[in-house]
Scaffold this active site. Sequence first.
Site, PDB file in Angstrom:
ATOM      1  N   HIS A  10      36.344 -45.360 -41.427  1.00 34.91           N
ATOM      2  CA  HIS A  10      35.200 -44.640 -42.639  1.00 34.91           C
ATOM      3  C   HIS A  10      33.836 -44.860 -41.807  1.00 34.91           C
ATOM      4  O   HIS A  10      32.961 -44.157 -42.420  1.00 34.91           O
ATOM      5  CB  HIS A  10      35.163 -45.587 -43.943  1.00 34.91           C
ATOM      6  CG  HIS A  10      36.422 -45.136 -44.874  1.00 34.91           C
ATOM      7  ND1 HIS A  10      36.570 -43.898 -45.151  1.00 34.91           N
ATOM      8  CD2 HIS A  10      37.315 -45.819 -45.337  1.00 34.91           C
ATOM      9  CE1 HIS A  10      37.841 -43.788 -45.817  1.00 34.91           C
ATOM     10  NE2 HIS A  10      38.183 -45.006 -45.923  1.00 34.91           N
ATOM     11  N   ARG A  45      43.753 -38.446 -36.613  1.00 37.49           N
ATOM     12  CA  ARG A  45      44.287 -37.304 -37.381  1.00 37.49           C
ATOM     13  C   ARG A  45      44.238 -36.132 -36.756  1.00 37.49           C
ATOM     14  O   ARG A  45      43.368 -35.814 -35.954  1.00 37.49           O
ATOM     15  CB  ARG A  45      43.448 -37.147 -38.776  1.00 37.49           C
ATOM     16  CG  ARG A  45      43.680 -38.449 -39.797  1.00 37.49           C
ATOM     17  CD  ARG A  45      42.900 -38.059 -41.114  1.00 37.49           C
ATOM     18  NE  ARG A  45      43.748 -36.880 -41.716  1.00 37.49           N
ATOM     19  CZ  ARG A  45      44.438 -37.216 -43.088  1.00 37.49           C
ATOM     20  NH1 ARG A  45      44.573 -38.178 -43.257  1.00 37.49           N
ATOM     21  NH2 ARG A  45      44.969 -36.218 -43.203  1.00 37.49           N
ATOM     22  N   GLU A  70      46.807 -45.501 -36.018  1.00 35.27           N
ATOM     23  CA  GLU A  70      47.761 -44.519 -36.740  1.00 35.27           C
ATOM     24  C   GLU A  70      48.010 -43.224 -36.308  1.00 35.27           C
ATOM     25  O   GLU A  70      47.087 -42.538 -35.944  1.00 35.27           O
ATOM     26  CB  GLU A  70      47.219 -44.676 -38.183  1.00 35.27           C
ATOM     27  CG  GLU A  70      47.203 -46.328 -38.752  1.00 35.27           C
ATOM     28  CD  GLU A  70      46.503 -46.241 -40.067  1.00 35.27           C
ATOM     29  OE1 GLU A  70      46.083 -45.198 -40.619  1.00 35.27           O
ATOM     30  OE2 GLU A  70      46.145 -47.243 -40.447  1.00 35.27           O
TER      31      GLU A  70
END
Length: 241
Positions: A10, A45, A70
Amino acid sequence: MLRLGVNIDHVATLRQARGGREPDPVWAAVLAELGGADGITIHLREDRRHIQDRDLRVLKDTCRVRLNLELALDPGVLSIATSARPEQATFVPEKRDEVTTEGGLDAVAEESRLHDAIARCHDAGIEVALFIDPDLAQVDAAIRLGVHAVEFHTGRYADAATPRDQEAELDALRRASRATIAAGLELHAGHGLNYQNVTPIARIEGMRELNIGHSIVSRAVLVGMTQAVREMKQAMELAIR
Ligand code: PXP
């Protein structure tokens, strides 16, 4: 020992809002380490909405604690991961239009693709975790796949509308955790954890790592990253004392 992995996505989200250089997630990682973070977690991502390739490269060089990347089952991101060699890769599901990671990975349905991706990570010396729902069929798939750890998605626990629903979610997490530990896999959890709801999760027998992002970064806006991380570490330490 119970580790805290601070998810700094974030911070990058805020930077991307203006497309400039600040705030820099690399700085956030340094301040999180000063506050006692045991690891830094980032999600590269496919749509690069927050963390960028540069962040992974610089964090890999500068991070003094474990770097947990991730990633989804995306061939491009997997290649970047295997050349960057973070200490840990956590496979997560990814949908383009989701606000955040909704639900765990379906390791049963994705078993054969995961098998190959996990082999590539292991060849690169990267430990692998699977982000799954607290479901025994998913745990069995993780065991068959020979991963180092599972991270249970705690979103349903965090979002439970009543104490009774929350207790039911906690029971599911405890049951799946017992199966994980019995199989010799490391136990991680994350998603939606905050200063108010972290205690029962930290107390699950065998819990080794919590990955927490939104609540820490939100608090960091008000009190600073180092202080926000310090407070979460204290909450976790108090829980298991
Ligand atoms: N763990 C995983 C695998 C995640 O995908 C996320 C969210 O990006 C988190 C932990 C952290 O969730 P939150 O930001 O709700 O603390």
